[in-house]
Design an enzyme around this catalytic site. Structure first.
Site, mmCIF file in Angstrom:
data_model
loop_
_atom_site.group_PDB
_atom_site.id
_atom_site.type_symbol
_atom_site.label_atom_id
_atom_site.label_comp_id
_atom_site.label_asym_id
_atom_site.label_seq_id
_atom_site.Cartn_x
_atom_site.Cartn_y
_atom_site.Cartn_z
ATOM 1 N N CYS A 134 0.839 -1.200 0.000
ATOM 2 C CA CYS A 134 0.000 0.000 0.000
ATOM 3 C C CYS A 134 0.873 1.248 0.000
ATOM 4 C CB CYS A 134 -0.928 0.004 1.215
ATOM 5 S SG CYS A 134 -1.984 1.473 1.328
ATOM 6 N N CYS A 137 -0.515 4.074 2.249
ATOM 7 C CA CYS A 137 -0.274 3.825 3.672
ATOM 8 C C CYS A 137 1.173 4.112 4.062
ATOM 9 C CB CYS A 137 -0.589 2.371 4.025
ATOM 10 S SG CYS A 137 -2.207 1.783 3.525
ATOM 11 N N ASP A 138 2.117 3.687 3.233
ATOM 12 C CA ASP A 138 3.518 3.630 3.649
ATOM 13 C C ASP A 138 4.477 4.502 2.852
ATOM 14 O OD1 ASP A 138 2.768 1.709 5.550
ATOM 15 O OD2 ASP A 138 3.015 0.082 4.120
#
Length: 315
Positions: A134, A137-138
């Site tokens: 992701c 997300c990261d």
């Protein structure tokens, strides 16, 4: 047969926990059926920076524990059982697990999805510590670093473009001779100086000791192998919704995403789908939570209508 619940929630990720908070606050007796552990893919996220209310970021594990505590405070029950199948008898849904059979007029499907893995050495060792599924997300954790992206479809290309907001370089590794993404995305990709593409190539191993240090790649035409240094590996080769237990109830093929209306209701009245199992979901923590809330409110209204119309007994 266990008939003691107003609402059955299949799955234990953020969408499920948010739905449980709302159904329990509406005084609907709710059970969450989770086969393994709460949080789903969230627990593999080292730090969450884009969920509202946590300006200093929070780990996926800590965020899951807070959601769990909140759901339990309002009365949600959590049972660690694997759902094997769901059948429908008129308006009643029968949920069969490896331990019991539950019956309710309201079921919320929140079983999540499983990212497809490369299946190579080192991938699992560095999951959440250099290997990610992701970018949203990261990505921010790789500021100024070199990363590799595996995949050649729309997800791989759009996530690669997103990563260039943070990273120094992105090298896309794709096993075929052409990228299969939409042209508008390809045009943007090829105009971005931070991105390069390596075709006809597969990742054979993720390298590193304390963290990711690179990948070993192989050209599928020449069989030549070499190592590429990088500090992060992002894998976008698809995901599989955890919907196999439905059989052909809502899906025409195994592992399908479920269609819903704006209230998260499926083609079957009283059966809702939220989060990663739902077609057109953005697959973010915040959107999953929102979908869970929408389903819970819609379910509360649907249950009240069923009782008022005499389709089910009033308590």
């Amino acid at each position: 047969m266990n008939t003691g619940y107003d609402v059955i929630i299949v799955g234990g990720g953020p969408a499920a926990l948010a739905a449980a908070i709302y159904t329990c606050r509406a005084m609907l007796k709710t059970v969450i059926l989770e086969k393994q552990f709460l949080g789903g893919q969230l627990v593999g996220t080292e730090s969450v920076e884009n969920y509202p209310g946590f300006p200093e970021a929070i780990s996926g594990v800590d965020l899951t524990q807070r959601m769990e505590a909140q759901a339990k405070r309002f009365g949600a029950e959590i049972r660690y059982e694997e759902v094997a199948k769901i059948t429908v008898e008129n308006d009643l849904k029968l949920v069969t697990t490896d331990a019991d059979t539950y019956a309710s007029y309201i079921v919320i499907l929140a079983a999540g999805a499983t990212p497809r893995k490369l299946g190579v050495p080192g991938e699992g060792d560095f999951y959440g510590a250099g290997v990610s599924y992701c970018a949203t997300c990261d990505g921010a954790f790789y500021r100024g670093k070199d990363v590799v992206v595996a995949g050649g479809g729309d997800s791989a290309i759009t996530e690669s473009i997103f990563l260039t907001k943070y990273v120094k370089t992105v090298q896309i590794i794709h096993r075929r001779d052409t990228l299969k993404a939409t042209k508008i995305y390809l045009d943007e990709l090829f105009s971005n100086p931070k991105i390069s593409v390596i075709l006809n190539t597969t990742i054979e191993r993720v390298l590193g000791k304390e963290g990711v240090a690179g990948v070993s790649i192989r050209n599928v035409l020449t069989q030549e192998t070499r190592d590429i240094p990088c500090q992060g590996v992002f894998v976008f080769i698809g995901s599989t919704p955890n919907t196999g237990f439905l059989g052909d109830l809502l899906c025409t093929d195994v592992g399908c995403h479920i269609e819903t209306n704006m209230h998260m209701e499926t083609a079957i009245k009283g059966l809702y789908a939220v989060g990663d199992v739902r077609k057109s979901s953005y697959r973010q923590i915040a959107t999953g939570v929102g979908e869970g809330v929408i389903a819970a409110i819609a379910a509360e209204h649907a249950l009240a209508e069923m009782k008022a119309s005499g389709r089910i007994k009033k308590e």
